[in-house]
Write a protein that holds these residues in place. Structure first.
Motif, PDB file in Angstrom:
ATOM      1  N   GLY A   5       0.942  -1.187  -0.139  1.00  0.00           N
ATOM      2  CA  GLY A   5       0.088   0.049  -0.216  1.00  0.00           C
ATOM      3  C   GLY A   5       0.736   1.372   0.131  1.00  0.00           C
ATOM      4  N   TYR A   6       1.967   1.150   0.730  1.00  0.00           N
ATOM      5  CA  TYR A   6       2.802   2.319   0.917  1.00  0.00           C
ATOM      6  C   TYR A   6       3.488   2.441  -0.623  1.00  0.00           C
ATOM      7  N   GLN A   7       3.879   1.626  -1.285  1.00  0.00           N
ATOM      8  CA  GLN A   7       4.346   1.759  -2.551  1.00  0.00           C
ATOM      9  C   GLN A   7       3.596   2.372  -3.657  1.00  0.00           C
ATOM     10  N   VAL A   8       2.238   1.714  -3.472  1.00  0.00           N
ATOM     11  CA  VAL A   8       1.384   2.448  -4.263  1.00  0.00           C
ATOM     12  C   VAL A   8       1.061   3.871  -4.272  1.00  0.00           C
ATOM     13  N   LEU A   9       1.011   4.174  -2.930  1.00  0.00           N
ATOM     14  CA  LEU A   9       0.840   5.665  -2.387  1.00  0.00           C
ATOM     15  C   LEU A   9       1.767   6.393  -2.967  1.00  0.00           C
ATOM     16  N   VAL A  10       3.127   6.108  -2.839  1.00  0.00           N
ATOM     17  CA  VAL A  10       4.169   6.727  -3.298  1.00  0.00           C
ATOM     18  C   VAL A  10       4.214   7.114  -4.631  1.00  0.00           C
ATOM     19  N   LEU A  11       3.841   6.093  -5.356  1.00  0.00           N
ATOM     20  CA  LEU A  11       3.944   6.030  -6.866  1.00  0.00           C
ATOM     21  C   LEU A  11       2.746   7.069  -7.415  1.00  0.00           C
ATOM     22  N   TYR A  12       1.608   7.058  -6.625  1.00  0.00           N
ATOM     23  CA  TYR A  12       0.638   8.146  -7.106  1.00  0.00           C
ATOM     24  C   TYR A  12       1.073   9.616  -6.505  1.00  0.00           C
ATOM     25  N   TYR A  13       1.604   9.654  -5.510  1.00  0.00           N
ATOM     26  CA  TYR A  13       2.231  11.017  -5.143  1.00  0.00           C
ATOM     27  C   TYR A  13       3.041  11.590  -6.114  1.00  0.00           C
ATOM     28  N   PHE A  14       4.081  10.543  -6.606  1.00  0.00           N
ATOM     29  CA  PHE A  14       5.158  11.336  -7.538  1.00  0.00           C
ATOM     30  C   PHE A  14       4.351  11.441  -8.944  1.00  0.00           C
ATOM     31  N   ALA A  15       3.289  10.662  -9.300  1.00  0.00           N
ATOM     32  CA  ALA A  15       2.689  10.827 -10.492  1.00  0.00           C
ATOM     33  C   ALA A  15       1.965  12.103 -10.478  1.00  0.00           C
ATOM     34  N   VAL A  16       1.163  12.363  -9.266  1.00  0.00           N
ATOM     35  CA  VAL A  16       0.482  13.532  -9.052  1.00  0.00           C
ATOM     36  C   VAL A  16       1.689  14.991  -9.516  1.00  0.00           C
ATOM     37  N   LEU A  17       2.653  14.595  -8.508  1.00  0.00           N
ATOM     38  CA  LEU A  17       3.610  15.777  -8.465  1.00  0.00           C
ATOM     39  C   LEU A  17       4.065  15.924  -9.923  1.00  0.00           C
ATOM     40  N   ASN A  18       4.485  15.001 -10.658  1.00  0.00           N
ATOM     41  CA  ASN A  18       5.061  15.144 -11.838  1.00  0.00           C
ATOM     42  C   ASN A  18       4.146  15.760 -13.053  1.00  0.00           C
ATOM     43  N   PHE A  19       2.778  15.353 -12.744  1.00  0.00           N
ATOM     44  CA  PHE A  19       1.666  16.019 -13.527  1.00  0.00           C
ATOM     45  C   PHE A  19       1.519  17.537 -13.269  1.00  0.00           C
ATOM     46  N   LEU A  20       1.928  17.916 -12.225  1.00  0.00           N
ATOM     47  CA  LEU A  20       1.755  19.538 -11.655  1.00  0.00           C
ATOM     48  C   LEU A  20       3.088  19.983 -12.472  1.00  0.00           C
ATOM     49  N   TYR A  21       4.144  19.367 -12.393  1.00  0.00           N
ATOM     50  CA  TYR A  21       5.341  19.991 -12.763  1.00  0.00           C
ATOM     51  C   TYR A  21       5.172  20.061 -14.206  1.00  0.00           C
ATOM     52  N   ALA A  22       4.651  19.347 -14.919  1.00  0.00           N
ATOM     53  CA  ALA A  22       4.202  19.359 -16.440  1.00  0.00           C
ATOM     54  C   ALA A  22       3.494  20.405 -16.693  1.00  0.00           C
ATOM     55  N   THR A  23       2.140  20.673 -15.844  1.00  0.00           N
ATOM     56  CA  THR A  23       1.595  21.912 -16.219  1.00  0.00           C
ATOM     57  C   THR A  23       2.413  23.216 -15.811  1.00  0.00           C
ATOM     58  N   PHE A  24       3.015  23.328 -14.897  1.00  0.00           N
ATOM     59  CA  PHE A  24       3.894  24.315 -14.780  1.00  0.00           C
ATOM     60  C   PHE A  24       4.891  24.593 -15.890  1.00  0.00           C
ATOM     61  N   ALA A  25       5.630  23.740 -16.300  1.00  0.00           N
ATOM     62  CA  ALA A  25       6.468  23.708 -17.257  1.00  0.00           C
ATOM     63  C   ALA A  25       5.613  24.356 -18.326  1.00  0.00           C
ATOM     64  N   LEU A  26       4.536  23.904 -19.090  1.00  0.00           N
ATOM     65  CA  LEU A  26       3.887  24.404 -20.025  1.00  0.00           C
ATOM     66  C   LEU A  26       3.495  25.920 -19.757  1.00  0.00           C
TER      67      LEU A  26
END
Length: 467
Positions: free
Chosen positions: A10-31
């Motif tokens: 469960g922790y692994q899944v949570l961490v993956l979702y955490y970084f996925a959301v973070l990187n989506f936000l980074y991509a938005t800011f990059a645009l």
């Protein structure tokens, strides 16, 4: 054992979702950042700046320079401020009880004489010991006061400031000669603007003459080069996106332009935090939201402020430790805004982002690294998770750094030498191999030092401007 395995999964899944959301936000800011920088590089010309300079309509600016032990850099910094291209401004240097020869250097460099000066004490500060005017520059004022910290020195400068706009700058910084023109135009174009932040660039390695940066070149030190990449990513990615959403919470203390009346109305800078620059911006947002006013807090790719960045690990770690503690202090002081719909996108997006991804980010990242061998020893190591974690935590950061450096060197053309541009692109690949992890660990440690080190700055070692 089965329960432990499920918890770890469960922790692994949570961490993956955490970084996925973070990187989506980074991509938005990059645009957002790419669009802003591209538009800015295309539209802003020397002709438009000349037109601004020749207009009769402008807002005078007070430049506040808080200084402590800055004898190596203060004279060059003040000369750069006095050389700015702007119709009407004043430079107010506040010596915050320095223990070195900062005040003596100023007296010698600018022919200072002591004067009796009447001012309105709108904000409480430590006692003023003396006020000095320059015989050479009538728009230069030097204030000597008892030590009270940077925020207290800025408040003293606000008490002496005469003009509607003020600009707080670090004493180890140099401003582009047209910096005030580029920033103040936004106040003229839109009366709703409360504050404007510009881009900060590392000064190390630059060729400087009489307080003016003539050419940017890469410094020799590895740490200094890596900070060029960091700064480009932080400004062209994050701040451009938040500005576009009118949710910009950070304007660097190295350079920011504010309406003086608004800053005084909210009580000036707080002296009980090391994040006084961010805290003032958040408080301006908060007051305007609570009053139901339409307002703007903006970032622009220019104006440019050049600042000396740490050249050794000890100083760099102390700086990042202080920055992270300042973030936690601001989040605590304004915790009522967190997830609060009353504050709109600030309460529902900006504050949660800084809490979940900026403040807690180092904790999640460092624990992720530490738990990988734990998973292996417990026999629950998941190679797929490890690969995805590393790709999300490291690989995407490389792409963002490459994009930021591309904007810096190709669109804005700040580093004219081809070899410097190529070197920066190559170094952005190496950033994730040790450098990032050391700073993440320092921010992780800072998270647990917030209460014990509240308000503590620490000494910053300087090499001198243009070094």
């Amino acid at each position: 054992m089965e329960l432990l395995a499920w918890l770890l999964y469960g922790y692994q899944v949570l961490v993956l979702y955490y970084f996925a959301v973070l990187n989506f936000l980074y991509a938005t800011f990059a645009l957002f950042g790419l669009r802003m920088v591209a538009r800015y590089a295309r539209e802003l010309s020397e002709l438009s700046l000349k037109d601004l300079l020749e207009r009769e309509a402008y807002l005078p600016v007070s430049i506040l320079v808080p200084t402590y032990n800055e004898e190596k850099t203060i004279a060059a910094s003040v000369r750069s401020f006095l050389a700015l291209r702007y119709p009407e401004f004043e430079v107010i240097v506040v010596c915050d009880g320095p223990r070195d020869r900062t005040l003596e250097v100023l007296k010698e460099a600018f022919r200072l004489v002591r004067v009796d000066w009447v001012f309105k004490r709108a904000l409480p500060t430590k006692p003023i010991r003396g006020v000095y005017r320059s015989l050479t520059y009538p728009n230069l004022l030097v204030v000597d006061k008892e030590n009270g910290g940077k925020a207290d020195a800025l408040n003293a400068g606000l008490n002496f400031a005469r003009y509607p706009l003020f600009c707080g700058v670090d004493a180890d910084s140099l401003l582009d000669p047209e910096a005030l023109l580029r920033a103040s135009r936004l106040f003229l174009e839109d009366e709703r603007v409360l504050a404007v932040g510009g881009t900060i660039r590392p000064l190390n390695g630059a060729r400087v003459r009489e307080g003016i940066v003539e050419e940017l070149r890469l410094p020799r030190g590895f740490l200094e080069k890596m900070q060029i990449i960091e700064y480009a990513r932080a400004f062209f990615m994050g701040r451009a996106g938040w500005s576009a959403m009118n949710a910009l919470l950070i304007i660097s203390g190295a350079f920011g332009l504010f309406r003086r009346s608004e800053a005084v109305k909210v009580g000036g800078y707080r002296t009980d935090t090391v994040g006084e620059d961010m805290e003032l911006v958040v408080r301006l947002h908060r007051r305007a939201r609570e009053e139901g006013r339409d307002y703007r807090v903006l970032y622009t790719p220019d104006p440019i402020c050049y600042t000396e960045v740490p050249a050794d690990w000890a100083t760099l770690r102390r700086q990042r430790n202080r920055w992270h503690r300042g973030l936690w202090e601001v989040l605590w002081l304004h915790r009522a805004m967190l997830f609060n719909p009353r504050y709109g996108r600030l309460g529902l997006l900006a504050m949660p982002y800084f809490f979940l991804f900026e403040a807690l980010g180092p904790v999640v990242e460092v624990l992720g690294y530490l738990l990988l061998p734990v998973f292996y020893l417990l026999g629950v190591f998941n190679a797929e998770f490890a690969l995805l974690f590393l790709l999300l935590a490291l690989g995407y950061g490389v792409l963002l750094s490459q994009l930021a450096i591309g904007m810096e060197t190709l669109l804005l053309k700040r580093y004219p030498r081809l070899r410097d541009r190529v070197a920066l692109l190559f170094l952005s690949l190496l950033e994730v191999l040790g450098y990032r992890q050391v700073l993440a660990l320092e921010r992780f440690i800072a998270t647990f030092q917030v209460l014990r080190k509240r308000g503590q700055w620490g000494e910053m070692r300087r090499k001198g401007l243009g070094g």
